[in-house]
Design a protein around this motif. Structure first.
Motif, PDB file in Angstrom:
ATOM      1  N   ALA A  99       0.840  -1.301   0.044  1.00 49.44           N
ATOM      2  CA  ALA A  99       0.577   0.119  -0.028  1.00 49.44           C
ATOM      3  C   ALA A  99       1.025   1.159   0.086  1.00 49.44           C
ATOM      4  O   ALA A  99       0.236   1.832  -1.033  1.00 49.44           O
ATOM      5  CB  ALA A  99      -1.295  -0.008   1.520  1.00 49.44           C
ATOM      6  N   PRO A 100       1.606   1.389   0.320  1.00 48.56           N
ATOM      7  CA  PRO A 100       2.622   2.732   0.778  1.00 48.56           C
ATOM      8  C   PRO A 100       3.283   2.062  -0.947  1.00 48.56           C
ATOM      9  O   PRO A 100       3.638   3.903  -0.798  1.00 48.56           O
ATOM     10  CB  PRO A 100       4.106   1.787   2.235  1.00 48.56           C
ATOM     11  CG  PRO A 100       3.515   1.104   2.848  1.00 48.56           C
ATOM     12  CD  PRO A 100       2.283   0.714   2.417  1.00 48.56           C
ATOM     13  N   HIS A 210     -10.906   0.240  -2.858  1.00 45.72           N
ATOM     14  CA  HIS A 210     -11.450  -0.635  -4.829  1.00 45.72           C
ATOM     15  C   HIS A 210     -12.658  -0.687  -4.948  1.00 45.72           C
ATOM     16  O   HIS A 210     -13.050   0.364  -6.106  1.00 45.72           O
ATOM     17  CB  HIS A 210     -10.959  -1.935  -3.798  1.00 45.72           C
ATOM     18  CG  HIS A 210     -11.397  -2.908  -5.064  1.00 45.72           C
ATOM     19  ND1 HIS A 210     -12.944  -3.438  -6.463  1.00 45.72           N
ATOM     20  CD2 HIS A 210     -10.994  -4.129  -5.910  1.00 45.72           C
ATOM     21  CE1 HIS A 210     -12.900  -3.821  -7.018  1.00 45.72           C
ATOM     22  NE2 HIS A 210     -11.303  -4.341  -6.930  1.00 45.72           N
ATOM     23  N   GLU A 211     -14.343  -0.034  -3.948  1.00 46.12           N
ATOM     24  CA  GLU A 211     -15.196   0.322  -4.677  1.00 46.12           C
ATOM     25  C   GLU A 211     -15.137   1.510  -5.063  1.00 46.12           C
ATOM     26  O   GLU A 211     -15.882   1.991  -6.132  1.00 46.12           O
ATOM     27  CB  GLU A 211     -15.893   0.834  -3.107  1.00 46.12           C
ATOM     28  CG  GLU A 211     -17.926   1.156  -3.401  1.00 46.12           C
ATOM     29  CD  GLU A 211     -17.898   0.869  -2.278  1.00 46.12           C
ATOM     30  OE1 GLU A 211     -20.130   1.755  -2.018  1.00 46.12           O
ATOM     31  OE2 GLU A 211     -18.156   0.045  -1.261  1.00 46.12           O
ATOM     32  N   LEU A 212     -14.310   2.846  -4.575  1.00 48.02           N
ATOM     33  CA  LEU A 212     -14.625   3.939  -5.242  1.00 48.02           C
ATOM     34  C   LEU A 212     -13.337   5.152  -6.706  1.00 48.02           C
ATOM     35  O   LEU A 212     -14.027   4.633  -7.106  1.00 48.02           O
ATOM     36  CB  LEU A 212     -13.376   4.867  -4.315  1.00 48.02           C
ATOM     37  CG  LEU A 212     -14.421   5.478  -2.865  1.00 48.02           C
ATOM     38  CD1 LEU A 212     -13.424   6.301  -2.180  1.00 48.02           C
ATOM     39  CD2 LEU A 212     -15.659   6.677  -2.972  1.00 48.02           C
ATOM     40  N   SER A 232      -5.669  -2.819 -11.142  1.00 51.76           N
ATOM     41  CA  SER A 232      -5.402  -3.713 -11.119  1.00 51.76           C
ATOM     42  C   SER A 232      -3.437  -4.325 -10.572  1.00 51.76           C
ATOM     43  O   SER A 232      -3.851  -5.594 -10.450  1.00 51.76           O
ATOM     44  CB  SER A 232      -4.847  -4.066 -12.939  1.00 51.76           C
ATOM     45  OG  SER A 232      -3.526  -2.885 -13.032  1.00 51.76           O
ATOM     46  N   ARG A 233      -3.821  -3.968  -9.418  1.00 50.77           N
ATOM     47  CA  ARG A 233      -2.693  -3.806  -8.531  1.00 50.77           C
ATOM     48  C   ARG A 233      -2.930  -4.299  -7.598  1.00 50.77           C
ATOM     49  O   ARG A 233      -2.134  -4.367  -6.395  1.00 50.77           O
ATOM     50  CB  ARG A 233      -1.717  -2.601  -8.982  1.00 50.77           C
ATOM     51  CG  ARG A 233      -0.799  -2.470 -10.373  1.00 50.77           C
ATOM     52  CD  ARG A 233       0.319  -1.035 -10.074  1.00 50.77           C
ATOM     53  NE  ARG A 233       1.116  -1.654 -11.540  1.00 50.77           N
ATOM     54  CZ  ARG A 233       0.413  -1.130 -12.863  1.00 50.77           C
ATOM     55  NH1 ARG A 233      -0.826  -0.537 -12.772  1.00 50.77           N
ATOM     56  NH2 ARG A 233       0.980  -1.276 -13.944  1.00 50.77           N
ATOM     57  N   LEU A 234      -3.967  -3.680  -7.057  1.00 48.99           N
ATOM     58  CA  LEU A 234      -4.968  -4.351  -5.860  1.00 48.99           C
ATOM     59  C   LEU A 234      -5.035  -5.228  -5.849  1.00 48.99           C
ATOM     60  O   LEU A 234      -5.330  -6.022  -6.476  1.00 48.99           O
ATOM     61  CB  LEU A 234      -6.014  -3.445  -5.880  1.00 48.99           C
ATOM     62  CG  LEU A 234      -6.279  -1.577  -4.889  1.00 48.99           C
ATOM     63  CD1 LEU A 234      -6.884  -1.228  -5.544  1.00 48.99           C
ATOM     64  CD2 LEU A 234      -4.571  -1.755  -4.326  1.00 48.99           C
TER      65      LEU A 234
END
Length: 234
Positions: A99-100, A210-212, A232-234
């Motif tokens: 995430a960072p 992800h929703e946003l 695509s990277r989450l």
């Protein structure tokens, strides 16, 4: 902590409070350090925007002074050259799920597009003070001024710029709270959603982010493609 580790920690959002103070002190007192930070910022922005030609030119410009550069600056030049090898290819650096790192890769402050249109009225001095601080990267004072501006005038753009200022200050939860207030019918709502998604990502709230991002990816705003890439990277 070495200078290059401080810079890496700054862009990845992993500095402790003590390290952040050391980083900010070096920005003021060490000109070479400040140049390295700005150079690394430009390199990362070039990667995020997929501007391979821009990155090549940036490296060429720095190559002219490479042999006279400090050891730390040469270290960053070498790192940037290594990054160039994967731009347009596997995008290895961006594919990490950290995430960072994803936040650092996709975040850049929203530009000042409002102040030239602010004219007259009781809010003018407050708006000018807010944007003056924002343009100087004095985000602590900018955040306070935008808070006052929104409270006094209800101008929606103040929420966006206050939210971005909070992100710059590393106050991700506060940024999420402020950006969530942005009215859906206002023109910059898509950008408020984008920065809120980044704040949520940095907070580890991947499902909400992800929703946003999915909403942005399905929309018609200029952020759609970038949102799809991040998804695509989450």
């Amino acid at each position: 902590m070495k200078h290059e580790e401080l810079i890496t920690g700054y862009f990845e959002g992993t500095l402790t409070a003590e390290q952040q103070r050391a980083f900010e002190q070096l920005l003021v007192t060490d000109a070479a350090f400040a140049r390295e930070v700005e150079f690394q910022r430009e390199v990362r922005q070039a990667i995020v925007l997929n501007e391979r030609a821009q990155l090549k030119q940036l490296l060429r410009n720095h190559e002219q002074t490479k042999h006279n550069a400090t050891p730390r600056l040469r270290w960053w030049l070498g790192a940037a050259a290594a990054v160039l090898l994967v731009v347009g290819g596997t995008w290895l650096w961006l594919r990490t799920s950290s995430a960072p790192v994803l936040y650092a890769a996709y975040y850049q402050a929203y530009p000042n597009t409002v102040l030239p249109t602010v004219r007259g009225g009781a809010s003018e001095s407050t708006a000018q003070a807010a944007f003056r601080a924002y343009d100087r990267a004095d985000y602590a004072n900018a955040e306070k001024s935008f808070e006052t501006l929104y409270r006094d005038t209800g101008e929606a753009y103040a929420l966006l710029y206050r939210g971005v200022s909070l992100l710059e200050l590393g106050r991700f939860a506060d940024a999420d709270s402020v950006l969530a207030q942005y009215p859906a019918h206002q023109p910059l709502h898509g950008y408020a959603c984008w920065y809120r998604a980044l704040a949520l990502l940095r907070l580890g709230e991947r499902a909400q982010a992800h929703e946003l991002l999915r909403e942005l990816a399905q929309g018609t705003t200029p952020l759609g493609q970038t949102a799809r890439e991040l998804l695509s990277r989450l």
